[in-house]
Write a protein that holds these residues in place. Structure first.
Motif: not given
Length: 223
Positions: A1-17
């Motif tokens: 649903x909110x994927x467009x806010x996280x265009x490059x998932x690699x840069x959010x890997x710590x947040x996802x963890x």
């Protein structure tokens, strides 16, 4: 649903963890290593955490993450079994100042405007979003008096270290102390604090000193 806010998932890997840890989801090897690095702990609690403190640098994405958490907790959690007739639960986002509050509110409004969720929004004011689920999302600047008397299902506090400290009418510790009883009647209520570090005093420093790298603590510190 909110994927467009996280265009490059690699840069959010710590947040996802962090999100997986907070909500008690399983961690792969990369996420587990991030957990150990960022918390100083050996293993996460299996059921997740109801109180967390995030210590991260400027431009780390704190405001976006606070908006994401508020949107998720308001749209996908059913808090109604814990509310009495006519009572509305509050997801309260407390920001250090109006500018910071406006940033979070802008993200939040866009997240709740996605087609699958837009019908949840009943009314919007300058600082409140009312949802058909019986939840009000309230954005306010740091004032402990404004918190009293509300039923808070989740409290999200942004840039805690930059709230006024003990020499103020609204010290940071008093704001946290006002949130706790407002959440007391809600099983599973969540308290999420986030900030850039500032000085070795106040609520953020107290959390770090008491709970960082403590495997047996129910309060998670993620640095």
């Amino acid at each position: 649903i909110w994927q467009p806010w996280f265009k490059d998932p690699r840069t959010w890997i710590a947040w996802f963890a962090f999100l997986k840890t907070m909500f008690g989801l399983s961690l792969d090897e990369i996420a587990l290593n991030l957990f150990k690095e960022c918390t100083g702990r050996s293993m996460p609690a299996p059921g997740g955490y109801r109180e967390v403190t995030l210590i991260c640098g400027r431009r780390a994405g704190k405001s976006l993450m606070m908006a994401l958490l508020a949107a998720y907790l308001s749209a996908f959690f059913d808090w109604r079994p814990f509310l009495v007739g006519g009572e509305r639960g509050v997801i309260m986002l407390v920001a250090a100042d109006r500018r910071q509050a406006a940033v979070i509110l802008r993200y939040l409004r866009e997240m709740l405007a996605v087609p699958v969720l837009a019908s949840l929004v009943v009314r919007e004011t300058q600082d409140t979003i009312e949802l058909s689920s019986g939840i009000d999302i309230v954005i306010q600047t740091a004032s402990w008096r404004s918190i009293r008397g509300r039923t808070v299902v989740a409290g999200l506090v942004d840039e805690l270290a930059f709230f006024s400290s003990e020499d103020s009418a609204n010290p940071d510790i008093e704001i946290i102390n006002a949130l706790r009883p407002a959440m007391a009647t809600i099983p599973g209520a969540m308290l999420i604090k986030a900030s850039s570090p500032y000085s070795r005093k106040g609520a953020l420093w107290n959390d770090y000193r008491k709970h960082y790298a403590k495997d047996d603590s129910s309060v998670l510190i993620w640095q």
